[in-house]
Design an enzyme around this catalytic site. Sequence first.
Site, PDB file in Angstrom:
ATOM      1  N   ILE A 145       0.882  -1.162   0.000  1.00 28.30           N
ATOM      2  CA  ILE A 145       0.000   0.000   0.000  1.00 28.30           C
ATOM      3  C   ILE A 145       0.916   1.207   0.000  1.00 28.30           C
ATOM      4  CG2 ILE A 145      -0.231  -0.137   2.536  1.00 28.30           C
ATOM      5  CD1 ILE A 145      -2.967   1.197   2.272  1.00 28.30           C
ATOM      6  N   SER A 146       0.755   2.088  -0.957  1.00 24.50           N
ATOM      7  CA  SER A 146       1.723   3.155  -1.189  1.00 24.50           C
ATOM      8  C   SER A 146       1.747   4.186  -0.062  1.00 24.50           C
ATOM      9  CB  SER A 146       1.425   3.864  -2.512  1.00 24.50           C
ATOM     10  OG  SER A 146       1.636   3.012  -3.602  1.00 24.50           O
ATOM     11  N   GLN A 147       2.850   4.890   0.001  1.00 26.90           N
ATOM     12  CA  GLN A 147       3.012   5.990   0.950  1.00 26.90           C
ATOM     13  C   GLN A 147       1.916   7.028   0.722  1.00 26.90           C
ATOM     14  OE1 GLN A 147       6.538   8.256   0.218  1.00 26.90           O
ATOM     15  NE2 GLN A 147       6.493   9.316   2.178  1.00 26.90           N
TER      16      GLN A 147
END
Length: 226
Positions: A75-77
């Site tokens: 899950i991206s920053q």
Amino acid sequence: MSAADAQDHAGARARLVFEVDAMYSATRAETGFSAMSPAVRAALGKVERHRFVPSGEEAVAYRNHPLPIGSGQTISQPYIVALSTDLILPQAGQRVLEIGTGSGYQAAMLAEIVGRVYSIELIESLGKAAAAKLAATGYSNVEVRIGDGYKGWPEQAPFDSIVVTAAAPKVPEALVEQLKPGGRMVIPVGGSQEAQQLLLIVKRADGSVERKNVLAVRFVPLVPGK
């Protein structure tokens, strides 16, 4: 969820918004954004990231860094999710294609602003889990499809914008073709062992494109279907 937990998560989201705004300020020379747009700030402060992280990771859901979600994906920053959203200049009523559903978090951010999100995920288990989470959290304007992101979603094209959440060695031509004239695409480009750049593509009326390197990034690779 208890009232105390809900309050804790709300406080954590507020702190995250502050941290992401600080990163916008620090990177404004590269990105051209000194602060989040009001729509993206509101979405970041509303989307419940703890619902999109793996079970047991809720306590760290609002830290401003990526988290593993299984199958070699992340899950991206939140900063990158917010910036990618801002770069497409999202507007109410638009139709946006997302390549790489992953956890569903980026799709939820987009769904808070635009009219409809079409999201493609190659890994079936991730795509089905993300679709269930998005439905459970009330995002009825997101449609998830299991498929090859390199091919896009031609049946629903053209799109106002495209957001790609994994790095391709080069920009897939099929995605450029599925952008409307004037449309915008954000895509990380570069190999897994190479320097990667977050690239902004704007499609001109004649079908040609403008390309701008926005920021050095590190994404998991965009894997083609078999």
